[in-house]
Design an enzyme around this catalytic site. Structure first.
Site, PDB file in Angstrom:
ATOM      1  N   GLY A 110      18.877 -14.867   8.182  1.00  0.00           N
ATOM      2  CA  GLY A 110      18.365 -15.913   9.063  1.00  0.00           C
ATOM      3  C   GLY A 110      18.606 -15.573  10.521  1.00  0.00           C
ATOM      4  O   GLY A 110      19.007 -16.417  11.306  1.00  0.00           O
ATOM      5  N   HIS A 111      18.354 -14.300  10.869  1.00  0.00           N
ATOM      6  CA  HIS A 111      18.551 -13.855  12.250  1.00  0.00           C
ATOM      7  C   HIS A 111      17.812 -12.535  12.490  1.00  0.00           C
ATOM      8  O   HIS A 111      17.273 -11.940  11.576  1.00  0.00           O
ATOM      9  CB  HIS A 111      20.048 -13.676  12.544  1.00  0.00           C
ATOM     10  CG  HIS A 111      20.711 -12.660  11.661  1.00  0.00           C
ATOM     11  ND1 HIS A 111      21.347 -13.015  10.500  1.00  0.00           N
ATOM     12  CD2 HIS A 111      20.795 -11.316  11.757  1.00  0.00           C
ATOM     13  CE1 HIS A 111      21.828 -11.926   9.926  1.00  0.00           C
ATOM     14  NE2 HIS A 111      21.499 -10.876  10.663  1.00  0.00           N
ATOM     15  N   ARG A 112      17.823 -12.130  13.726  1.00  0.00           N
ATOM     16  CA  ARG A 112      17.399 -10.800  14.151  1.00  0.00           C
ATOM     17  C   ARG A 112      18.432 -10.334  15.152  1.00  0.00           C
ATOM     18  O   ARG A 112      19.448 -11.003  15.349  1.00  0.00           O
ATOM     19  CB  ARG A 112      15.980 -10.813  14.736  1.00  0.00           C
ATOM     20  CG  ARG A 112      15.800 -11.707  15.938  1.00  0.00           C
ATOM     21  CD  ARG A 112      14.312 -11.784  16.320  1.00  0.00           C
ATOM     22  NE  ARG A 112      14.087 -12.849  17.267  1.00  0.00           N
ATOM     23  CZ  ARG A 112      13.850 -12.668  18.569  1.00  0.00           C
ATOM     24  NH1 ARG A 112      13.822 -11.449  19.066  1.00  0.00           N
ATOM     25  NH2 ARG A 112      13.637 -13.689  19.359  1.00  0.00           N
TER      26      ARG A 112
END
Length: 128
Positions: free
Chosen positions: A44-46
């Site tokens: 749930g990120h970059r």
């Protein structure tokens, strides 16, 4: 956009040997693995600068990725397949089989300030 690559694998009567080299830029600085996750969503990120390489060593899992222009699902179920995530690739890993072990190799050490949690606006396929 992420790239799914086949790792060099050598097979003989003594088994298989799969090689991970020259896959992501720089030096591998961090290695971790995820197991026992079942239906829990991970990621749930970059990132600002971190590249990641994902290899499902055992079992299977699904990876959703969105680079702001394209979004796609990848199904990892072969230890000779490697999913390369660039820093711009916002991602979620889910649908882990009970026996899955997902190996992640990174070219940067853990740094909370490198994480971008906000997804891109394009999110038609995002897992709920």
């Amino acid at each position: 956009m992420p790239q799914l690559v086949e790792l060099n694998t050598f097979t003989s009567g003594a088994g298989n040997l799969t090689v991970f080299e020259k896959i992501i830029p720089g030096t591998i600085k961090r290695v971790f693995y995820i197991y026992g996750a079942s239906e829990i969503k991970r990621g749930g990120h970059r990132h600002h600068k971190t590249w990641n390489a994902l290899v499902c060593l055992h079992g299977s899992c699904r990876v959703y990725s969105n680079d702001g222009e394209n979004e796609e699902y990848f199904f990892l179920d072969n230890p000779a397949s490697c999913l390369i995530l660039e820093p711009k690739d916002w991602h979620i890993m889910d649908s882990f089989s009970e026996d899955s072990i997902l190996l992640v190799l990174s070219n940067e050490y853990y740094d909370q300030s490198d994480y971008i949690d906000q997804p891109y606006m394009l999110n038609q396929l995002i897992p709920q």
